[in-house]
Design a protein around this motif. Structure first.
Motif, PDB file in Angstrom:
ATOM      1  N   GLU A 117      85.646  31.176  62.126  1.00 18.29           N
ATOM      2  CA  GLU A 117      84.430  30.477  61.978  1.00 18.29           C
ATOM      3  C   GLU A 117      83.147  31.609  61.690  1.00 18.29           C
ATOM      4  OE1 GLU A 117      84.226  27.335  64.830  1.00 18.29           O
ATOM      5  OE2 GLU A 117      85.688  26.430  63.924  1.00 18.29           O
ATOM      6  N   ILE A 118      83.622  32.546  61.149  1.00 19.30           N
ATOM      7  CA  ILE A 118      82.328  33.448  60.505  1.00 19.30           C
ATOM      8  C   ILE A 118      82.177  33.638  59.208  1.00 19.30           C
ATOM      9  CG2 ILE A 118      81.939  36.129  60.896  1.00 19.30           C
ATOM     10  CD1 ILE A 118      83.851  36.219  63.315  1.00 19.30           C
ATOM     11  N   ASN A 119      81.009  33.541  58.903  1.00 19.77           N
ATOM     12  CA  ASN A 119      80.241  33.560  57.424  1.00 19.77           C
ATOM     13  C   ASN A 119      81.045  34.874  56.942  1.00 19.77           C
ATOM     14  OD1 ASN A 119      79.118  31.014  57.527  1.00 19.77           O
ATOM     15  ND2 ASN A 119      77.405  32.003  58.743  1.00 19.77           N
ATOM     16  N   VAL A 120      81.553  34.715  55.574  1.00 17.75           N
ATOM     17  CA  VAL A 120      82.220  35.790  54.938  1.00 17.75           C
ATOM     18  C   VAL A 120      81.765  35.807  53.594  1.00 17.75           C
ATOM     19  CG1 VAL A 120      84.184  36.899  54.293  1.00 17.75           C
ATOM     20  CG2 VAL A 120      84.376  35.875  56.801  1.00 17.75           C
ATOM     21  N   ARG A 121      81.394  37.106  53.213  1.00 14.05           N
ATOM     22  CA  ARG A 121      80.841  37.432  51.725  1.00 14.05           C
ATOM     23  C   ARG A 121      81.887  38.539  51.373  1.00 14.05           C
ATOM     24  NH1 ARG A 121      75.021  38.879  51.293  1.00 14.05           N
ATOM     25  NH2 ARG A 121      74.947  36.695  51.264  1.00 14.05           N
ATOM     26  N   ILE A 122      82.808  38.578  50.216  1.00 13.61           N
ATOM     27  CA  ILE A 122      83.571  39.490  49.930  1.00 13.61           C
ATOM     28  C   ILE A 122      83.176  40.172  48.539  1.00 13.61           C
ATOM     29  CG2 ILE A 122      85.786  39.879  49.008  1.00 13.61           C
ATOM     30  CD1 ILE A 122      86.705  37.353  50.563  1.00 13.61           C
ATOM     31  N   ALA A 175      88.767  42.626  41.736  1.00 16.84           N
ATOM     32  CA  ALA A 175      89.533  41.364  41.967  1.00 16.84           C
ATOM     33  C   ALA A 175      89.283  40.173  40.969  1.00 16.84           C
ATOM     34  CB  ALA A 175      89.180  40.792  43.382  1.00 16.84           C
ATOM     35  N   ASP A 176      90.472  39.501  40.731  1.00 18.39           N
ATOM     36  CA  ASP A 176      90.500  38.367  40.038  1.00 18.39           C
ATOM     37  C   ASP A 176      90.207  37.117  40.794  1.00 18.39           C
ATOM     38  OD1 ASP A 176      90.718  36.551  37.967  1.00 18.39           O
ATOM     39  OD2 ASP A 176      92.810  36.653  37.531  1.00 18.39           O
ATOM     40  N   LYS A 177      88.789  36.650  40.183  1.00 19.61           N
ATOM     41  CA  LYS A 177      88.374  35.543  40.862  1.00 19.61           C
ATOM     42  C   LYS A 177      89.230  34.336  40.838  1.00 19.61           C
ATOM     43  CE  LYS A 177      83.365  35.485  41.761  1.00 19.61           C
ATOM     44  NZ  LYS A 177      82.055  34.832  41.471  1.00 19.61           N
ATOM     45  N   GLU A 178      90.175  34.014  39.890  1.00 19.95           N
ATOM     46  CA  GLU A 178      90.796  33.148  39.436  1.00 19.95           C
ATOM     47  C   GLU A 178      92.362  33.402  40.153  1.00 19.95           C
ATOM     48  OE1 GLU A 178      89.501  30.427  38.104  1.00 19.95           O
ATOM     49  OE2 GLU A 178      87.587  31.587  38.069  1.00 19.95           O
ATOM     50  N   GLN A 192      91.300  32.588  45.589  1.00 22.74           N
ATOM     51  CA  GLN A 192      90.935  31.339  45.452  1.00 22.74           C
ATOM     52  C   GLN A 192      91.371  30.669  46.925  1.00 22.74           C
ATOM     53  OE1 GLN A 192      89.944  28.726  43.235  1.00 22.74           O
ATOM     54  NE2 GLN A 192      89.070  30.824  42.226  1.00 22.74           N
ATOM     55  N   LYS A 193      92.229  30.975  47.614  1.00 26.80           N
ATOM     56  CA  LYS A 193      92.438  30.960  48.929  1.00 26.80           C
ATOM     57  C   LYS A 193      91.255  31.017  49.889  1.00 26.80           C
ATOM     58  CE  LYS A 193      97.698  31.140  49.037  1.00 26.80           C
ATOM     59  NZ  LYS A 193      98.841  31.725  49.461  1.00 26.80           N
ATOM     60  N   LEU A 194      90.610  32.073  49.613  1.00 29.84           N
ATOM     61  CA  LEU A 194      89.582  32.587  50.472  1.00 29.84           C
ATOM     62  C   LEU A 194      88.470  31.939  49.927  1.00 29.84           C
ATOM     63  CD1 LEU A 194      90.361  36.395  50.147  1.00 29.84           C
ATOM     64  CD2 LEU A 194      90.368  35.167  52.401  1.00 29.84           C
ATOM     65  N   ILE A 195      88.329  31.574  48.957  1.00 24.81           N
ATOM     66  CA  ILE A 195      87.087  30.648  48.539  1.00 24.81           C
ATOM     67  C   ILE A 195      87.237  29.200  49.060  1.00 24.81           C
ATOM     68  CG2 ILE A 195      86.047  29.510  46.573  1.00 24.81           C
ATOM     69  CD1 ILE A 195      86.833  32.132  44.841  1.00 24.81           C
ATOM     70  N   GLU A 196      88.469  28.751  49.076  1.00 28.29           N
ATOM     71  CA  GLU A 196      88.804  27.326  49.558  1.00 28.29           C
ATOM     72  C   GLU A 196      88.376  27.527  51.133  1.00 28.29           C
ATOM     73  OE1 GLU A 196      92.674  26.485  48.504  1.00 28.29           O
ATOM     74  OE2 GLU A 196      92.344  26.426  46.406  1.00 28.29           O
ATOM     75  N   LYS A 197      88.454  28.576  51.996  1.00 27.85           N
ATOM     76  CA  LYS A 197      88.131  28.565  53.066  1.00 27.85           C
ATOM     77  C   LYS A 197      86.755  28.872  53.315  1.00 27.85           C
ATOM     78  CE  LYS A 197      92.354  30.441  55.358  1.00 27.85           C
ATOM     79  NZ  LYS A 197      92.870  31.621  56.391  1.00 27.85           N
ATOM     80  N   GLY A 198      85.974  28.961  52.331  1.00 28.56           N
ATOM     81  CA  GLY A 198      84.468  29.156  52.449  1.00 28.56           C
ATOM     82  C   GLY A 198      83.747  30.561  52.191  1.00 28.56           C
ATOM     83  N   ALA A 199      84.839  31.537  51.779  1.00 29.85           N
ATOM     84  CA  ALA A 199      84.147  32.935  51.358  1.00 29.85           C
ATOM     85  C   ALA A 199      83.234  32.586  49.917  1.00 29.85           C
ATOM     86  CB  ALA A 199      85.483  33.872  51.375  1.00 29.85           C
ATOM     87  N   GLU A 200      82.294  33.424  50.049  1.00 30.70           N
ATOM     88  CA  GLU A 200      81.855  33.846  49.142  1.00 30.70           C
ATOM     89  C   GLU A 200      82.199  35.108  48.059  1.00 30.70           C
ATOM     90  OE1 GLU A 200      77.202  35.342  47.383  1.00 30.70           O
ATOM     91  OE2 GLU A 200      77.615  34.556  49.635  1.00 30.70           O
ATOM     92  N   VAL A 201      82.411  35.404  47.099  1.00 29.82           N
ATOM     93  CA  VAL A 201      83.155  36.229  46.294  1.00 29.82           C
ATOM     94  C   VAL A 201      82.200  36.743  45.495  1.00 29.82           C
ATOM     95  CG1 VAL A 201      85.304  37.095  45.184  1.00 29.82           C
ATOM     96  CG2 VAL A 201      85.485  35.329  47.198  1.00 29.82           C
ATOM     97  N   ILE A 202      82.070  38.295  45.540  1.00 32.39           N
ATOM     98  CA  ILE A 202      81.171  38.962  44.420  1.00 32.39           C
ATOM     99  C   ILE A 202      82.227  39.999  43.387  1.00 32.39           C
ATOM    100  CG2 ILE A 202      79.351  40.341  43.809  1.00 32.39           C
ATOM    101  CD1 ILE A 202      78.109  39.047  46.387  1.00 32.39           C
TER     102      ILE A 202
END
Length: 448
Positions: free
Chosen positions: A32-37, A42-45, A50-60
């Motif tokens: 339950e920690i806010n994560v930015r990646i 990395a391919d966002k698609e 996608q699994k990390l994004i679904e868990k709430g990660a912000e991905v750059i």
């Protein structure tokens, strides 16, 4: 699966995915920690991202913008990313802590923690310790630079389970509170100066393995290494040496036996692993397992059967009286010199690879038993010069591993050793040293 409790950071930036970054991101998100990646390629698609994004990660992706640092309290960095990276350099300037995922593993694992580092021999020693503890029917897991991400392994370990972790200088540099119950420092030589900048910085990164130890912990160290000995006055932990050259304390040897303190453990002639370097690794492992109370029966069982780690002076097979060894992990002169000193028989040496700008004069004193050389890759001519300088007449430059093995066999006689020990990184011709070693092994098996 365990998660981090009472973790002092709530906004974390993971820089670089790969195995370690992905495992760290999942652990942080599950905690339950806010994560930015932030990952360059990395391919966002992709399914993984996608699994990390679904868990709430912000991905750059696509770059390392400084805006990624906004609101960040901690960075978990892939060990391979240098501190000169503009994003990391700016984080350090802003006094944002930068760690590697092993820091998370140390905070997560509650059982005994055994950590191993050094310039050479880490994987063999780590594997030996793991196998001996396992042979004693004790709960144990293995992780770290050996291939399994430490913070991922730590999520499923029990409170009674020992975790044996192989650690690189890159990983250790990114630690804050990491504290092994047993720390092992095998040796200190010149390596990774392109990353650390100076030899002193590299050695100090290795020495971080004992930085947080207390009097309740144990430091297993190489008493034959002067640089390691210089770190002893600053240690708080119990000191247990291993040595090839002294007698009576810690793990040591004479011509016939290996000992722990005054106790004779087993005859050297019963040990399967060959070579002085491996004898040092064995003594280091012995010091660890005797310190934590493992039985002599388990030690004997493993040392009489363990033939080595893949690509690390690994025995491949005997063919028509020739003995083939795969030492593809030998990516520097020191490692190859150890391999060459491991045999009494004549050697046909297969060597070469990525040109890092160094000469091979330092290899010359160890070529006295080499009857022929097969050289390849960017450093082929440099290695040929060194071989010629010591009087080796048969030196052949080849393009492929198949050809190298064929020529080595042609030049060999019964009882000769054919040794792949390149003294160079593999990246000029192969993706990894493992790929290089596998191609050698396949070529040996194809010999008629």
């Amino acid at each position: 699966m365990k998660t981090l409790k009472n973790f002092p950071y709530k906004h974390v930036l993971v820089v670089g995915l790969a195995k370690s970054g992905t495992a760290a991101a999942h652990l942080l998100l599950d905690s339950e920690i806010n994560v930015r990646i932030n990952d360059l390629k990395a391919d966002k698609e992709s399914e993984e991202v996608q699994k990390l994004i679904e868990k709430g990660a912000e991905v750059i992706t696509g770059g390392h913008p400084l805006e990624a640092l906004e609101g960040i309290e901690l960075i978990v960095k892939n060990p391979g990313i240098p501190y000169e990276n503009p994003l990391i350099a700016e984080a350090v300037k802003r006094e944002v802590p930068v760690v590697t995922e092993v820091e998370l593993a140390g905070r997560l694992h509650d059982g005994p923690l055994i950590a191993i580092t050094g310039s050479n021999g880490k994987t063999t020693t780590t594997t030996l310790i793991h196998e001996i503890i396992k042979a004693d029917d004790q709960p144990v897991s293995v992780a770290g630079n050996i291939g399994k991400v430490a913070c991922e392994v730590a999520r499923s370990t029990s409170d009674e389970e020992a975790m044996v972790v192989e650690m690189s200088s890159f990983q250790l540099l990114g630690t804050e509170t990491f504290k092994p119950d047993v720390a092992v420092l095998l040796n200190l030589y010149e390596a990774h100066l392109d990353y650390h900048g100076t030899l002193e910085a590299y050695h100090n990164a290795k020495a971080k393995i004992i930085e947080n130890q207390t009097s309740e912990d144990t430091f297993v160290y190489n008493a034959d290494d002067e640089k390691i000995m210089s770190y002893l006055p600053g240690t708080k932990s119990k000191q247990v040496p291993f040595t090839l050259n002294q007698q009576g304390s810690g793990a040591w040897t004479d011509k016939e036996w290996i000992y722990f303190n005054e106790e004779a453990i087993m005859k050297k002639s019963e040990i399967v692993l060959v070579g002085e370097q491996n004898l040092q690794n064995i003594l280091a492992a012995l010091a660890v397992v005797k310190t934590i109370g493992i039985s002599n029966e388990a030690i004997h069982q493993v040392l009489t059967t363990f033939a080595g780690v893949k690509h690390r002076l690994e025995y491949v097979q005997e063919k028509n009286g020739r003995f083939f060894y795969n030492d593809s992990k030998a990516t520097n002169i020191l490692a190859t010199s150890y391999a060459l000193r491991s045999f009494q028989q004549p050697i046909i040496l297969l060597a070469g690879g990525l040109d890092r700008g160094n000469s091979f004069e330092g290899l010359a004193p160890y070529l006295s038993n080499v009857k022929a050389m097969i050289v390849f890759g960017e450093t082929a001519d440099l290695l040929k010069e060194t071989g010629t300088s010591v009087g080796i007449k048969d030196i052949i430059n080849v393009e492929t591993m198949d050809k190298a093995v064929t020529e080595a066999y042609r030049l060999s006689n019964q009882n000769d050793v054919v040794l792949l020990s390149p003294a160079c990184a593999s990246w000029d011709q192969y993706r990894t040293f493992e790929e290089r070693g596998n191609m050698f092994t396949e070529a040996v098996h194809k010999l008629k």
